[in-house]
Design an enzyme around this catalytic site. Structure first.
Site, PDB file in Angstrom:
ATOM      1  N   HIS A 100      49.531  39.388 -40.420  1.00  0.00           N
ATOM      2  CA  HIS A 100      48.859  40.636 -40.820  1.00  0.00           C
ATOM      3  C   HIS A 100      49.347  41.196 -42.158  1.00  0.00           C
ATOM      4  O   HIS A 100      49.567  42.399 -42.302  1.00  0.00           O
ATOM      5  CB  HIS A 100      49.000  41.681 -39.722  1.00  0.00           C
ATOM      6  N   HIS A 169      42.079  46.526 -36.476  1.00  0.00           N
ATOM      7  CA  HIS A 169      42.787  46.073 -35.277  1.00  0.00           C
ATOM      8  C   HIS A 169      42.730  47.132 -34.166  1.00  0.00           C
ATOM      9  O   HIS A 169      43.741  47.394 -33.510  1.00  0.00           O
ATOM     10  CB  HIS A 169      44.235  45.741 -35.640  1.00  0.00           C
ATOM     11  N   GLU A 300      38.543  41.492 -33.649  1.00  0.00           N
ATOM     12  CA  GLU A 300      39.004  41.569 -35.033  1.00  0.00           C
ATOM     13  C   GLU A 300      38.139  40.663 -35.922  1.00  0.00           C
ATOM     14  O   GLU A 300      38.440  39.485 -36.100  1.00  0.00           O
ATOM     15  CB  GLU A 300      40.461  41.153 -35.124  1.00  0.00           C
TER      16      GLU A 300
END
Length: 336
Positions: A100, A169, A300
């Site tokens: 991420h 997210h 996502e």
């Protein structure tokens, strides 16, 4: 109506977007979706995304609840990639991989913003070398509330070839966090998904969903399939896999029959990581509610994770002077 409802400090605000259908609260910290308040079929209002009461938890805890994730969502194998014959190294923050965007990805950055008539426009300049990525990346996220739909548009340009893969997210629980995800029904228009290794990294192999627990081409109760005897489910401790869409809109639907709440996700992106919150750990969330594993579902939307190391022609490359421009919308309906 859009207005600032709380100042966390001199730089971080909570901003409310509200109409007759929906109330969404977001922050310029990580462009985080803090609340989504909607009615059920009996008119009761609940918050259908997970989050924290104490804003410091967004700043210090993992799990990325509600956050915008970048520069690259998901994992980059061993935190390394090669672009234009140059190798770049990213922080290792998830097993042997970069997750991420690194240690301080977009989720942990404070964005500038302006309130427009029906939108909030967040902007951020990610400087060349930030978290190891090349190029000064001028990034913009535009959040628009249109009746029962939250529309999120991502745009970016770079002064050097780079990679980008943005997602949101949010952890959805349409029961209003009154039960886990097992009684939710899921539909995903997809013929194949990406296999992952024991660290959650895509291997480059794809499996067909047909005749497997990954087939959500018709509405399927998550609890009926999530504990199936399947090697990939065991590796992911549940669903934590990229699904490749086979249609270009309304690709995923999450439905909770008891409340009548239905979420439809539509995107310009080619796939989504479907994550059944397998690693929630019993932390305390909003309203003092405990969040155990599998207490929500993340959808996502993104390009293939680690595409730069897997794909022959990586979809995550943004060339100098070109424009990254993707849209994902979240439609919150009540089926009576």
């Amino acid at each position: 109506m859009i207005k600032v409802i709380e100042k966390i400090d001199d730089k971080i605000d909570l901003i409310q977007m509200k109409n007759d259908d929906l109330e969404v609260v977001v922050s310029n910290y990580g462009c985080t979706i803090v609340k989504v308040l909607m009615k059920d079929k009996d008119g009761n209002i609940d918050d259908v995304v997970l989050g924290y009461d104490d804003f410091r938890d967004y700043q210090t805890k993992d799990a990325y609840l509600g956050a915008l994730v970048g520069r690259t969502a998901n994992r980059i194998g061993k935190g390394k990639f090669t672009l234009n014959s140059e190798t770049y190294t990213l922080p290792i923050n998830n097993g042997p991989n970069c997750l991420h965007g690194g240690v301080k990805g977009f989720s942990y950055q404070i964005f500038d913003y302006q309130i427009l008539e029906d939108s909030i426009e967040f902007t951020y300049l990610s400087k060349d070398g930030e978290e190891g990525y090349p190029g000064n990346l001028a990034f913009k996220a535009i959040y628009t509330l249109n009746k029962d739909t939250l529309i999120v548009r991502y745009q970016a340009t770079s002064d050097k070839d780079t990679i980008i893969n943005i997602t949101n997210h949010s952890y959805f629980n349409l029961s209003g966090a009154k039960e886990d995800i097992y009684n939710h029904q899921l539909l995903v228009h997809s013929d194949k998904y990406a296999c992952v290794d024991s660290d959650g990294l895509p291997t480059g192999k794809f499996n067909l969903v047909k005749d497997t627990p990954f087939d959500f081409n018709s509405m399927t109760r998550i609890g009926d399939v999530i504990d199936s005897d399947d090697e990939q489910l065991k590796l992911g401790a549940g669903y934590d896999h990229p699904f490749i869409f086979n249609q270009d809109k309304d690709q995923a639907i999450l439905y909770h029959e008891a409340t009548g709440r239905k979420l439809t996700v539509s995107t310009s992106l080619p796939g989504a990581q479907i994550y059944s919150a397998n690693y929630l750990d019993g932390r305390i969330g909003k309203y003092g509610i405990v969040y155990p594993r599998r207490f929500a579902l993340c959808i996502e939307t993104q390009n293939l994770p680690d595409a730069i190391n897997i794909e022959e022609d990586p979809t995550t490359i943004l060339k100098k002077g070109e424009v990254y421009d993707e849209i994902t919308s979240y439609k919150f309906e009540v089926i009576k």
